[in-house]
Design an enzyme around this catalytic site. Structure first.
Site, short mmCIF file in Angstrom:
data_model
loop_
_atom_site.label_atom_id
_atom_site.label_comp_id
_atom_site.label_asym_id
_atom_site.label_seq_id
_atom_site.Cartn_x
_atom_site.Cartn_y
_atom_site.Cartn_z
N GLU A 116 82.64 -6.61 -12.40
CA GLU A 116 81.49 -6.99 -13.25
C GLU A 116 81.86 -8.21 -14.07
O GLU A 116 83.01 -8.66 -14.06
CB GLU A 116 81.10 -5.81 -14.15
CG GLU A 116 80.56 -4.62 -13.37
CD GLU A 116 80.15 -3.47 -14.25
OE1 GLU A 116 79.35 -3.68 -15.16
OE2 GLU A 116 80.64 -2.36 -14.01
N HIS A 241 71.76 -6.98 -22.36
CA HIS A 241 72.16 -7.04 -20.95
C HIS A 241 71.33 -8.12 -20.28
O HIS A 241 70.11 -8.19 -20.47
CB HIS A 241 71.92 -5.68 -20.27
CG HIS A 241 72.65 -5.54 -18.97
ND1 HIS A 241 72.33 -6.29 -17.86
CD2 HIS A 241 73.69 -4.77 -18.60
CE1 HIS A 241 73.15 -5.96 -16.87
NE2 HIS A 241 73.99 -5.04 -17.30
N ARG A 288 78.97 -11.02 -20.64
CA ARG A 288 77.55 -10.68 -20.82
C ARG A 288 76.87 -11.51 -21.90
O ARG A 288 75.71 -11.89 -21.77
CB ARG A 288 77.52 -9.20 -21.19
CG ARG A 288 76.28 -8.54 -20.90
CD ARG A 288 76.48 -7.06 -21.02
NE ARG A 288 76.94 -6.47 -19.79
CZ ARG A 288 77.18 -5.17 -19.64
NH1 ARG A 288 77.02 -4.36 -20.66
NH2 ARG A 288 77.58 -4.69 -18.49
N HIS A 349 70.86 -3.56 -25.05
CA HIS A 349 71.57 -2.66 -24.15
C HIS A 349 72.61 -1.79 -24.85
O HIS A 349 72.75 -0.61 -24.55
CB HIS A 349 72.26 -3.51 -23.07
CG HIS A 349 73.02 -2.75 -22.05
ND1 HIS A 349 72.41 -1.86 -21.20
CD2 HIS A 349 74.34 -2.73 -21.73
CE1 HIS A 349 73.33 -1.34 -20.38
NE2 HIS A 349 74.51 -1.83 -20.71
N ARG A 384 81.17 -6.51 -25.93
CA ARG A 384 81.87 -5.53 -25.10
C ARG A 384 82.03 -6.02 -23.67
O ARG A 384 81.09 -6.54 -23.06
CB ARG A 384 81.07 -4.22 -25.08
CG ARG A 384 81.63 -3.16 -24.14
CD ARG A 384 80.82 -1.90 -24.25
NE ARG A 384 79.47 -2.09 -23.77
CZ ARG A 384 79.05 -1.71 -22.56
NH1 ARG A 384 79.86 -1.12 -21.72
NH2 ARG A 384 77.79 -1.91 -22.23
P1 FAD Z 1 74.95 9.03 -25.27
O1 FAD Z 1 75.36 9.20 -23.88
O2 FAD Z 1 73.81 8.13 -25.52
O3 FAD Z 1 74.63 10.46 -25.87
C1 FAD Z 1 74.05 10.58 -27.14
C2 FAD Z 1 73.59 12.01 -27.33
O4 FAD Z 1 73.23 12.23 -28.68
C3 FAD Z 1 72.39 12.39 -26.51
O5 FAD Z 1 72.61 13.66 -26.00
C4 FAD Z 1 71.26 12.42 -27.54
O6 FAD Z 1 70.21 13.26 -27.21
C5 FAD Z 1 72.01 12.94 -28.73
N1 FAD Z 1 71.41 12.66 -30.04
C6 FAD Z 1 71.14 11.45 -30.58
N2 FAD Z 1 70.59 11.62 -31.81
C7 FAD Z 1 70.53 12.96 -32.03
C8 FAD Z 1 70.04 13.77 -33.10
N3 FAD Z 1 69.48 13.24 -34.21
N4 FAD Z 1 70.15 15.11 -32.99
C9 FAD Z 1 70.67 15.67 -31.88
N5 FAD Z 1 71.12 14.96 -30.83
C10 FAD Z 1 71.05 13.63 -30.92
N6 FAD Z 1 78.82 1.78 -20.03
C11 FAD Z 1 79.86 1.69 -19.19
O7 FAD Z 1 81.03 1.76 -19.61
N7 FAD Z 1 79.64 1.51 -17.85
C12 FAD Z 1 78.40 1.42 -17.32
O8 FAD Z 1 78.25 1.28 -16.12
C13 FAD Z 1 77.29 1.49 -18.19
N8 FAD Z 1 76.03 1.36 -17.71
C14 FAD Z 1 74.98 1.55 -18.57
C15 FAD Z 1 73.68 1.50 -18.07
C16 FAD Z 1 72.60 1.76 -18.90
C17 FAD Z 1 71.20 1.72 -18.36
C18 FAD Z 1 72.83 2.06 -20.27
C19 FAD Z 1 71.68 2.36 -21.19
C20 FAD Z 1 74.12 2.06 -20.78
C21 FAD Z 1 75.20 1.81 -19.94
N9 FAD Z 1 76.50 1.83 -20.42
C22 FAD Z 1 77.55 1.71 -19.56
C23 FAD Z 1 76.78 2.19 -21.81
C24 FAD Z 1 77.18 3.69 -21.86
O9 FAD Z 1 76.41 4.40 -20.93
C25 FAD Z 1 76.98 4.29 -23.22
O10 FAD Z 1 77.52 3.46 -24.20
C26 FAD Z 1 77.66 5.65 -23.29
O11 FAD Z 1 77.20 6.47 -22.25
C27 FAD Z 1 77.41 6.29 -24.63
O12 FAD Z 1 77.86 7.60 -24.59
P2 FAD Z 1 77.73 8.50 -25.88
O13 FAD Z 1 78.23 9.84 -25.51
O14 FAD Z 1 78.33 7.79 -27.02
O15 FAD Z 1 76.15 8.53 -26.18
C1 SIN Z 2 75.90 -2.32 -15.72
O1 SIN Z 2 76.04 -1.57 -14.76
O2 SIN Z 2 75.56 -3.49 -15.64
C2 SIN Z 2 76.14 -1.78 -17.08
C3 SIN Z 2 77.58 -1.77 -17.33
C4 SIN Z 2 77.87 -1.62 -18.77
O3 SIN Z 2 76.97 -1.63 -19.61
O4 SIN Z 2 79.06 -1.52 -19.09
#
Ligand code: FAD
Ligand code: SIN
Length: 517
Positions: A116, A241, A288, A349, A384
């Site tokens: 990437e 993004h 990015r 993003h 990032r």
């Molecule tokens: P999340 O996975 O967002 O989980 C948050 C949780 O908190 C959820 O369950 C939500 O319901 C809960 N929550 C929030 N507020 C409350 C509340 N008030 N009360 C109760 N529950 C609550 N990163 C990479 O490293 N590689 C990738 O390929 C990549 N691709 C991505 C593609 C997309 C489309 C997106 C949007 C992001 C991507 N990212 C990627 C970023 C990465 O997915 C996220 O940063 C990461 O998954 C965040 O994980 P987390 O556990 O911190 O939060």
């Molecule tokens: C992507 O697949 O382009 C998202 C990867 C990331 O947010 O790290």
């Protein structure tokens, strides 16, 4: 009232990884995970590209990955954190695979590694283009096998319980004691008292309206931590993004993974020019921040609404195998990637900043930890590196687990008052919430987007103040509703983004102010 040793707010990769680890090691300790939607709904579920991990020792090295991360972060990464996270990758991946997560392999049976933007080597471990969904599946499956984990879906954390709420003299100063939680089915608010609370509540994309994030990403954890007086940093570094699918109807913009450019796709303007060649020698695979800012510049220059991603020269069978989800989504939009270019535009993003944590995931409030996208570890600096986010969540969940393993759970009997909603009535005017939300999102998109300016930032403070006052009034007068709490949280988060933007006088990474040139 419910009691737990650990209250975990969020069921994405950060919350689940910590919960599984601590519950496996200490069957006598209790973990309660609350999550505001279905248990799998999270940013994690939508992660496409994968997890960046150094695995090919012949070509790649920790040193190279560290270097790529530091370059992407534009001088603002914490080098000790970068080293710790990157070196922790292989072990954490092994653990994830032991819990049942499957990743794609090549013809020789080795893990297939993608590339990437900003990465000098192939190192992105993936499960087709639905890596996050596969990780989420495996973690939830493991969590359900552990009897000391209770998952409460459709439970919304309204606020953290801190000294501000209790008068009990046994309560240690500057501490968190759990949270007030809204059970959406029974519409009741109850108290979860916990020895430790982990915020794993994810990102803030919805603040911008136009975002790759699902509707849950309203920055609740960061806003709650801010109200609890925890330290918050780097909020100006919102990552856009470069390639969200242009004009898809619905709440979220579908992402066209950066891995598609890693696979060889070109960015073109409507005349077919590969404009990225004029911006950076890495062209489409520049980091990015550079690609998003370049697209934004092109759009402002030409007045166009979007640019294009050209995959027509690629091996389409191989593309379909690696990116079946993207292929299908394009097909549904009548885009045949064999002949058509995909219209794309940048979208909010990821948040590089958040709640400040130390190496153990501790915040500046006692007994309050943060992990994943809501936290600010120092890994990302000003921008990032792609696929470093899932990695960061895995490594910090492990660090918090290690810290908790070395500490006994100290349950203190405390007198915590119930949630007080005296003087409030049912919110009849839902339209007011919707109206303020639309205003907030328009404000953030138009005044606090990819390219900012001093005058727009100053104006945004005034506009935000009006929205803030209206929302606070609504909050005080109405019975709690999730949409109102989320709106209030988004107003808090916007305030942090705008104020920390104003304080930044030098452009770095994802922060670009035309007056700082
Ligand atoms: P999340 O996975 O967002 O989980 C948050 C949780 O908190 C959820 O369950 C939500 O319901 C809960 N929550 C929030 N507020 C409350 C509340 N008030 N009360 C109760 N529950 C609550 N990163 C990479 O490293 N590689 C990738 O390929 C990549 N691709 C991505 C593609 C997309 C489309 C997106 C949007 C992001 C991507 N990212 C990627 C970023 C990465 O997915 C996220 O940063 C990461 O998954 C965040 O994980 P987390 O556990 O911190 O939060
Ligand atoms: C992507 O697949 O382009 C998202 C990867 C990331 O947010 O790290």
């Amino acid at each position: 009232m419910m009691n737990a040793n650990y209250l975990v707010i969020g069921s994405g990769i950060a919350g689940l990884t910590f919960s599984v680890k601590i519950a496996e090691k200490f069957p006598e300790r209790t973990v309660v995970i609350i999550t505001k939607s279905n248990e799998e709904e999270s940013n994690t579920k939508y992660a496409q590209g994968g997890v960046a991990i150094v695995l090919n020792a012949k070509k790649d090295s920790f040193k190279k990955h560290i270097q790529d991360t530091l370059i992407a972060g534009d001088g603002l990464c914490d080098e000790a954190v970068v080293e710790l996270v990157i070196k922790g990758g292989p072990k954490r991946l092994e653990e994830l695979m032991n819990w049942g997560a499957n990743f794609d392999v090549d013809k020789s049976g080795n893990l297939d590694l993608g590339k990437e933007g900003g990465h000098s080597e192939y190192r992105v471990v993936h499960h087709k283009d639905i890596t996050g969904a596969e990780i989420e599946r495996a973690l939830l499956q493991r969590a359900h096998q552990l009897p000391n984990i209770t998952i409460l879906p459709h439970h919304f954390a309204i606020d953290l319980i801190t000294n501000h709420h209790i008068t009990d003299s046994k309560a240690k100063a500057n501490s968190c004691f759990g949270a007030y939680v809204l059970d959406q089915k029974s519409e009741t608010i109850f108290t979860i008292k916990a020895d430790s609370t982990l915020l794993a509540s994810g990102g803030i994309g919805r603040v911008y309206g136009h975002t790759t994030n699902p509707v849950i990403a309203t920055g609740d954890g960061i806003a709650m931590a801010y109200r609890a007086k925890a330290q918050i940093k780097d909020m100006e570094f919102v990552q856009f993004h470069p390639t969200a699918l242009y004009e898809v109807e619905g709440e979220s913009s579908f992402l066209i993974s950066e891995a598609v450019r890693g696979f060889g796709a070109y960015l073109r303007d409507k005349k077919g020019n590969r404009f990225m060649l004029g911006y950076d020698e890495r062209a489409e695979l520049a980091s990015r921040d550079i690609v998003s800012q370049s697209i934004d510049n092109e759009l402002k220059k030409t007045g166009d609404t979007h640019v294009f991603l050209d995959c027509t020269h690629l091996d389409i069978d191989a593309f379909k195998k690696h990116f079946p989800n993207i292929y299908q989504k394009c097909k549904e939009q009548y885009i045949d990637i064999e002949t058509d270019w995909i219209p794309v535009v940048p979208a909010a993003h990821y948040l590089c900043g958040g709640i400040i944590v130390d190496l153990d995931g501790k915040t500046s409030v006692n007994n309050l930890f943060a992990c994943g996208e809501c936290s600010r570890t120092g890994l990302h600096g000003a921008n990032r590196l792609a696929s470093n986010s899932l990695l960061e969540a895995l490594v910090y969940a492990h660090n918090i687990f290690k810290y908790q393993s070395g500490h006994d759970c100290k349950t203190i009997e405390l007198n915590i008052p119930n949630w007080n909603d005296e003087g409030t009535c049912i919110a009849k005017e839902h339209i007011l919430i919707q109206h303020n939300l639309r205003q907030l999102q328009a404000l953030m998109r138009d005044y606090v987007g990819i390219a900012r300016s001093n005058s727009r930032l100053k104006k945004s403070i005034k506009h935000l103040d009006l929205i803030y006052k209206e929302v606070e009034e609504l909050y005080k007068q109405s019975k709690i509703s999730i949409s109102l709490c989320e709106l209030r949280n988004m107003v808090n988060v916007s305030h942090l983004i705008i104020n920390q933007s104003i304080q930044r006088k030098i452009n770095k990474g994802g922060y670009y102010n035309i007056d700082n040139m």
